[in-house]
Design an enzyme around this catalytic site. Structure first.
Site, PDB file in Angstrom:
ATOM      1  N   ASP A  86      -8.302   1.196   2.211  1.00  0.00           N
ATOM      2  CA  ASP A  86      -7.967   2.183   3.239  1.00  0.00           C
ATOM      3  C   ASP A  86      -8.826   3.444   3.163  1.00  0.00           C
ATOM      4  O   ASP A  86      -8.533   4.428   3.822  1.00  0.00           O
ATOM      5  CB  ASP A  86      -6.477   2.548   3.084  1.00  0.00           C
ATOM      6  CG  ASP A  86      -5.917   3.266   4.296  1.00  0.00           C
ATOM      7  OD1 ASP A  86      -6.477   3.094   5.399  1.00  0.00           O
ATOM      8  OD2 ASP A  86      -4.933   4.013   4.145  1.00  0.00           O
TER       9      ASP A  86
ATOM     10  N   ASP B  52       0.594   5.102  -0.025  1.00  0.00           N
ATOM     11  CA  ASP B  52      -0.258   6.283   0.000  1.00  0.00           C
ATOM     12  C   ASP B  52       0.321   7.300  -0.981  1.00  0.00           C
ATOM     13  O   ASP B  52       1.492   7.672  -0.884  1.00  0.00           O
ATOM     14  CB  ASP B  52      -0.333   6.842   1.425  1.00  0.00           C
ATOM     15  CG  ASP B  52      -1.231   5.975   2.307  1.00  0.00           C
ATOM     16  OD1 ASP B  52      -2.276   5.519   1.802  1.00  0.00           O
ATOM     17  OD2 ASP B  52      -0.883   5.745   3.469  1.00  0.00           O
TER      18      ASP B  52
ATOM     19  N   HIS C 220       0.868  -1.186   0.000  1.00  0.00           N
ATOM     20  CA  HIS C 220       0.000   0.000   0.000  1.00  0.00           C
ATOM     21  C   HIS C 220       0.905   1.237   0.000  1.00  0.00           C
ATOM     22  O   HIS C 220       1.667   1.435   0.946  1.00  0.00           O
ATOM     23  CB  HIS C 220      -0.867  -0.045   1.257  1.00  0.00           C
ATOM     24  CG  HIS C 220      -1.906   1.021   1.328  1.00  0.00           C
ATOM     25  ND1 HIS C 220      -3.082   0.961   0.620  1.00  0.00           N
ATOM     26  CD2 HIS C 220      -1.948   2.201   2.007  1.00  0.00           C
ATOM     27  CE1 HIS C 220      -3.813   2.032   0.881  1.00  0.00           C
ATOM     28  NE2 HIS C 220      -3.145   2.810   1.720  1.00  0.00           N
TER      29      HIS C 220
ATOM     30  N   HIS D   9      -6.982   9.128  -0.910  1.00  0.00           N
ATOM     31  CA  HIS D   9      -7.680   8.984   0.374  1.00  0.00           C
ATOM     32  C   HIS D   9      -6.973   9.573   1.594  1.00  0.00           C
ATOM     33  O   HIS D   9      -7.470   9.400   2.716  1.00  0.00           O
ATOM     34  CB  HIS D   9      -8.063   7.519   0.617  1.00  0.00           C
ATOM     35  CG  HIS D   9      -6.908   6.592   0.826  1.00  0.00           C
ATOM     36  ND1 HIS D   9      -6.546   5.654  -0.104  1.00  0.00           N
ATOM     37  CD2 HIS D   9      -6.045   6.442   1.846  1.00  0.00           C
ATOM     38  CE1 HIS D   9      -5.506   4.965   0.337  1.00  0.00           C
ATOM     39  NE2 HIS D   9      -5.174   5.439   1.527  1.00  0.00           N
TER      40      HIS D   9
HETATM   41 ZN   LIG Z   1      -3.715   4.576   2.744  1.00  0.00          ZN
END
Ligand SMILES: [Zn+2]
Length: 1134
Positions: free
Chosen positions: A410, A300, A298, A626
């Protein structure tokens, strides 16, 4: 031979016993295991033998460095041209992200002793304390490095065999002054960044690891996890503990032959010769896997680091995974976010080719089908559609394949609009886990049919492992079963493992651990069997089959509301406003550019600016990530995001001007900041909404202001001034201060009284109905806002216990007549709030009985910390639910606290409106840039500003401009014009001056596309087709118009979609979001236009594609040969 002896290997039981016995104290034995490696005994335990050799002298390791100035992030080629200086281990680099020295480039040259050729592996160990990446000397990224001693540590680079033989090796490293989680203070993840942090080069060593000692370390780790995770009364747990204990007894750091002996003991648990099976271990044992392992990382797209750092993280993380796949054939890796692939393609082309090769081989799996892992609360319906359209088209264009699984593990809550959009984007599966963060209720399902607001379902798996960054431990594997919420319906789970958030992905030790865990389950039923080598799609396909296409699974209907992070609908006002304004601006651009590209009245060379529009969309979609749109990123991220919005605005405004120069030649934009120009010009308004409307427009004048009323009738997009209306309405709305000092607004329909600074009365005069309950008042209100931890993310329920009502003061009446306008002020702490309150004399829409808006335009100089500003209105209206706009529809949430599920929704997301209605009447609050709302009991609130200090210490400090409105309406919400009024409130008219004598055919042309016969069907989007020829003016060019419509109230509709008689077309298709044909629609004709009939159910989204070209009848053939026309559409006489 004694007859009572069975079998051949009987053991004699001794007659006497003089020993002490073998009973252990289990917890002491268990505690002992922690001393096997490292720590206080590292000079004698396993740590002392993990390496055979280690060299760091200048003869063997030569380092040169060049530090890029400031925040610069040069490319490999640029960096190689610079002047490097000698460097050595122990030097410090920094400070991070300010002033100087963020990125450092290293030229490394190592000399490998000839006798090292005998060893299985030679490594270079590089630990800069921060993140880094290793390149070949010709610029191919090889793998990432994560320095420091966290669980994500990855500091070894394996030197290829042939180079060990050659005795020397040169390579390049780029190190960057940030850790996996940016540069937080004091190790508190969400603290604002420490901009002054330095990193020390702790290691730059040539090493030979002792392979069997490392293997023993992993054996022992797996045994310890079995001991720590399984219940203490199981056979396996006790066997693992006694074997681990025995290994400690056998191991002797002065006798290396003890290592293989110790490893042999581990086979008691893993099975004999388990290791020689390699990845074949997954073919032994259970045929049907229960826990499906998939590597993941993941990243971000921005959070505690800005976008430019993410670009490096992608290259580091993914190169590492490609490298791991070479060594572990069972390893499959899945990653989402087309934007990250595009960055890789642009910035690291050689690595992109390596990744692509692995994708085509089926080892690297793109997933998600979206542009970024977006927030799903706040983007508009059309923006969510574009997330999928841009994502799926990217994946298809580069890798020849679309995704089947939407992937938002997420995102902070998931809108009930998603299932339909996922299906329309050619996917059917959905993966998430975020609801495991709920801080009130436990979500009851793991595998279920998720049914959206319109009734569409997708197959959803919310992994019972409760994370997308699993460490592939025994505990993770076991949790896949023990935490599964509906084993009665399905007993398989996805294990999504690998370091994440800041990137990284799986480590070799995780893949080693999973092989051992599988080996254990091949010999014991106490652990569910874990499998590797399949895809996420394989996993969902299996559930589909085993659940009889979902029939055996539970359903969850409507939104997946996250009971956490409720402050993210409000945090960072600038990003919310940038998002809403950009979405609407791009809708207007596409609408106008489509018409301009079709009409070409005067400029035959106008081309639909597809590339610029796509660039703008990509920026808007990126900012919907997000942690960006929710306001939960560090301050630097918002500086970048605001710059992107400014670029979008500049480009979009230029595109709008270009479109008008084709549609309304010689017209100029009219500013309401300067006095109206009347001589030689006509003022016209262009209405990009699908609704007829009436607007009051205000211009400054030498003695105050002048107002004009513009009206856009049904079936047109052009608003023209109406002098009669303007005169009529001059007698319309008035504001005054009465003898009691109360401020009273009054129109023929509505009267609002502000008494002692609070709204004390709101009366619908036509019905003689008071809307504010006696003893209650409305107005601005401020709350203490100190969440329990996640500052920018959370507003906690206890904030509602500290309301401080604010009072309007210093009224001055600015205008009366057409609009009653009063300026008022509110002071609180260090902040000043200036509010212009206006009551229109006209209704909000042209619907019969529509009531006017009471509008609030605020300018706020905000300097509070940990305060929450809202506007509230108590209503004399009772209902158990309130209604909030969501993407392509609405959602209802409770106004009471009957159950914990009800009370959890004390702060919720809405788009352009929130409404409280009962039979006969309702009141809505409209928003043009805010997303937080609530309705507790009879009090409707809109959330305006927060002031968190982590992870951005300065969140929302400074100037803000925003508006909201009170919209009373006769009849329940379902009979109201609230959605239309909210739409118009968000889409001001485009005002233009057109020369009196200029020929402006647009003004006389009927709107080319309109919906008739169903007031609940909204025409949201008018754009050109995805696969059109945009530059060609040949008659053979493929030209299409795409219309997106949706049902906005939640009921069935039969609509006529009219296509103006001046638009020649070949055929009309119903498509999905990706514009794949679903069916061809029958075209009907009446006197002035053609039309197709559309049937919609509640909240259904439909995409209609009109293939433009000479009429679909017999002209079609002759038209190909015709060169008569220079444009597709000839408007002879509208
Ligand atoms: Zn995230």
């Amino acid at each position: 031979m004694c007859s009572h002896h069975h079998g051949s290997s009987s053991v004699d039981y001794p007659t006497t016993n003089h020993g002490p016995g073998a009973k252990w104290i289990k917890h002491l034995t268990k505690d002992r295991l922690s001393t096997f490696n490292g720590g206080h005994f590292s000079d004698v335990n396993l740590a002392s033998v993990l390496f055979v050799h280690r060299l760091d002298d200048a003869n063997h390791v030569s380092l040169q460095v060049w530090s890029a100035p400031g925040l610069e992030k040069p490319s490999f080629e640029e960096a190689m041209k610079q002047k490097f200086r000698p460097a050595k281990k122990g030097e410090s680099f920094g400070p991070s992200w300010v002033r100087s020295d963020t990125n450092h480039w290293w030229k490394v040259s190592v000399k490998i002793p000839a006798y090292w050729e005998q060893y299985e592996r030679v490594q270079f160990e590089f630990d800069p304390g921060c993140e880094a990446m290793i390149y070949t000397t010709d610029g191919v990224p090889l793998q990432g490095i994560t320095g420091g001693f966290g669980g994500d540590r990855r500091v070894e680079y394996i030197i290829p065999r042939e180079l060990v033989k050659a005795g020397k090796h040169e390579f390049v490293i780029e190190s960057s002054c940030n850790g996996m989680f940016g540069v937080p203070w004091n190790g508190d993840t969400i603290a604002p960044p420490d901009m002054n942090r330095f990193f020390q080069l702790a290691s730059a060593d040539l090493v030979v690891p002792r392979a069997d000692a490392w293997a023993l370390l992993w054996d022992f780790q797996t045994l310890r996890e079995l001991v720590d995770t399984l219940p203490g009364n199981t056979a396996l747990q006790n066997r693992a503990l006694s074997v681990a204990n025995e290994i400690m007894n056998v191991f002797d750091n002065t006798d290396l032959a003890s290592i293989p002996r110790a490893r042999k003991l581990a086979e008691t648990v893993f099975g004999e010769a388990w290791e020689s099976k390699g990845e074949g271990i997954y073919k032994d044992g259970a045929e049907r896997p229960q826990i499906w392992g998939i590597g993941h990382c993941h990243i971000d797209t921005a959070w505690l680091w800005p976008y430019r750092v993410t670009q490096q993280k992608v290259a580091r993380s993914w190169s590492t995974q490609v490298d791991l796949m070479e060594r572990y054939p069972e390893h499959r890796f899945t990653c989402s976010q087309a934007q990250q692939y595009k960055w890789l393609e642009q910035l690291y082309p050689p690595l992109f080719e390596r990744v692509k090769a692995k994708i085509l081989k089926g080892q690297f799996h793109p997933v998600g089908g979206s542009w970024v892992e977006n927030d799903s609360n706040m983007p508009s319906g059309e923006a969510l559609a574009r997330q999928f359209i841009f994502g799926q088209r990217y994946f298809e264009s580069r890798f020849g394949k679309r995704c089947e699984t939407a992937w938002l593990p997420d995102s902070f809550g998931l809108t009930g609009a998603l299932p339909q959009l996922i299906r329309l984007a050619d996917m059917k599966y959905f993966f998430t886990q975020k609801l495991s963060w709920n801080n009130i209720n436990v979500f009851p399902h793991s595998t279920f049919n998720w049914v959206g607001i319109d009734g569409t379902q997708v197959l959803c798996h919310m992994t019972p492992v409760d994370t997308y960054t699993a460490q592939a431990t025994v505990g993770d594997v076991n949790k896949g079963t023990t935490n599964h919420k509906n084993l009665e319906s399905s007993d398989i789970s996805l294990l999504v493992f690998g370091n994440g958030d800041g990137g990284g992905g799986p480590l070799a030790k995780m893949l080693e651990n999973l092989r051992r865990i599988r080996a254990v389950s091949n010999n014991s039923r106490e652990l569910p069997p874990v499998s590797m080598g399949q895809s996420v799609e394989d996993f969902f396909d299996t559930i589909t089959k085993e659940s009889e296409a979902g029939k055996k699974l539970p359903n969850w209907s409507g939104e997946l509301y996250l009971e956490f992070h409720r402050g993210t609908y409000t945090s960072h006002g600038s990003i919310k406003k940038g998002n809403r304004k950009s979405e609407i601006l791009l809708r207007d651009v596409e609408h106008l550019a489509t018409l301009a590209s079709l009409y070409k009245f005067h400029s035959g060379d106008y081309n639909y600016p597809n590339d610029t529009i796509n660039d703008c969309w990509e920026k808007v979609l990126l900012n919907q990530f997000h942690d960006v749109l929710p306001g939960s990123a560090i301050g630097m991220v918002y500086a970048d995001a605001e710059k992107l919005y400014a670029e979008v605005r500049k480009d979009a405004e230029e595109l709008i001007e270009e479109a008008y120069s084709a549609l309304l030649p010689k017209s100029v934009r009219a500013s309401t900041k300067v006095p109206i120009v009347t001589s030689d010009f006509r003022l016209v308004g262009y209405n990009t909404t699908p609704f007829p409307r009436r607007d009051v427009v205000e211009f400054p004048a030498h003695n105050g202001t002048v107002h004009m009323v513009l009206e856009c009738p049904e079936g047109s997009n052009v608003s023209l001034p109406s002098t009669t209306l303007t005169e009529d309405l001059d007698r319309g709305a008035f504001a005054s201060i009465n003898e009691a000092g109360d401020l009273v607004f009054q129109s023929p329909v509505v009267r609002m009284t502000i008494s002692e600074g609070r709204i004390s009365s709101l009366v619908d005069l036509e019905l003689d109905r008071e809307l504010i309950p006696a003893g209650q008042t409305g107005g601005l209100v401020i709350f203490d806002d100190r969440p329990n931890y996640w500052d920018a993310w959370d507003v906690e329920v206890h904030h509602l216990e500290t309301p401080h009502p604010l009072h309007f003061t210093n009224y001055s009446v600015k205008s009366n007549g057409c609009v009653a306008t009063v300026l008022a002020e509110v002071k609180y702490g260090q902040s000043t709030i200036k509010v212009k309150i206006s009551l229109d004399s006209i209704a909000a829409t042209l619907k019969k009985d529509s009531r006017p808006l009471i509008r609030f335009d605020a300018t706020v100089d905000w300097h509070e910390r940990h305060k929450f500003l809202k506007f509230e209105i108590p209503l004399n209206i009772h209902n158990d639910v309130a209604t909030y706009e969501t993407q392509f529809g609405h959602v209802q949430r409770p106004t009471h606290k009957n159950t914990t599920w009800d009370m959890a929704k004390f702060e919720v997301c809405g788009h352009k409106y929130a409404d409280l209605s009962e039979f006969g009447y309702g009141v809505a609050l409209l928003s043009e840039s805010k997303y937080g709302f609530s309705c507790r009991g009879n009090v409707l609130r809109i959330s305006l500003l927060r002031a968190a200090t982590a992870p951005d210490a300065e969140q929302d400090q400074g100037m803000h401009e925003f508006s909201w409105a009170i919209k009373p309406h006769k009849g329940h919400f379902l009979e109201s014009d609230v959605p239309q009024a909210a739409y118009i409130f968000n889409s001001p008219l485009h005002l233009r001056y057109v020369g009196e004598d200029d020929h402006a055919p647009l003004l006389e042309t009927k709107t080319p596309f309109s919906v008739e016969g169903a007031s609940n069907v909204f025409l949201e989007t008018v754009k050109r087709g995805l696969d059109d020829d945009f530059d060609s003016h040949e008659n053979s060019a493929y030209v299409s118009v795409v219309l997106r419509l949706y049902e906005a109230f939640g009921g069935h509709a039969q609509a006529k979609l009219n296509i103006g008689g001046h638009i020649p077309f070949r055929k009309v298709l119903l498509t999905n979001l990706l514009e794949d044909e679903i069916e061809e629609l029958d075209v009907h004709k009446d006197e002035s236009s053609s039309f197709v009939k559309l049937k919609l159910h509640g909240f259904e989204v439909k995409t209609v594609k009109i293939i433009v070209g000479r009429a679909f009848s017999s002209d079609a053939e002759s038209e190909g040969a015709s060169s008569r026309r220079s444009s597709w559409v000839t408007v002879e006489k509208p």
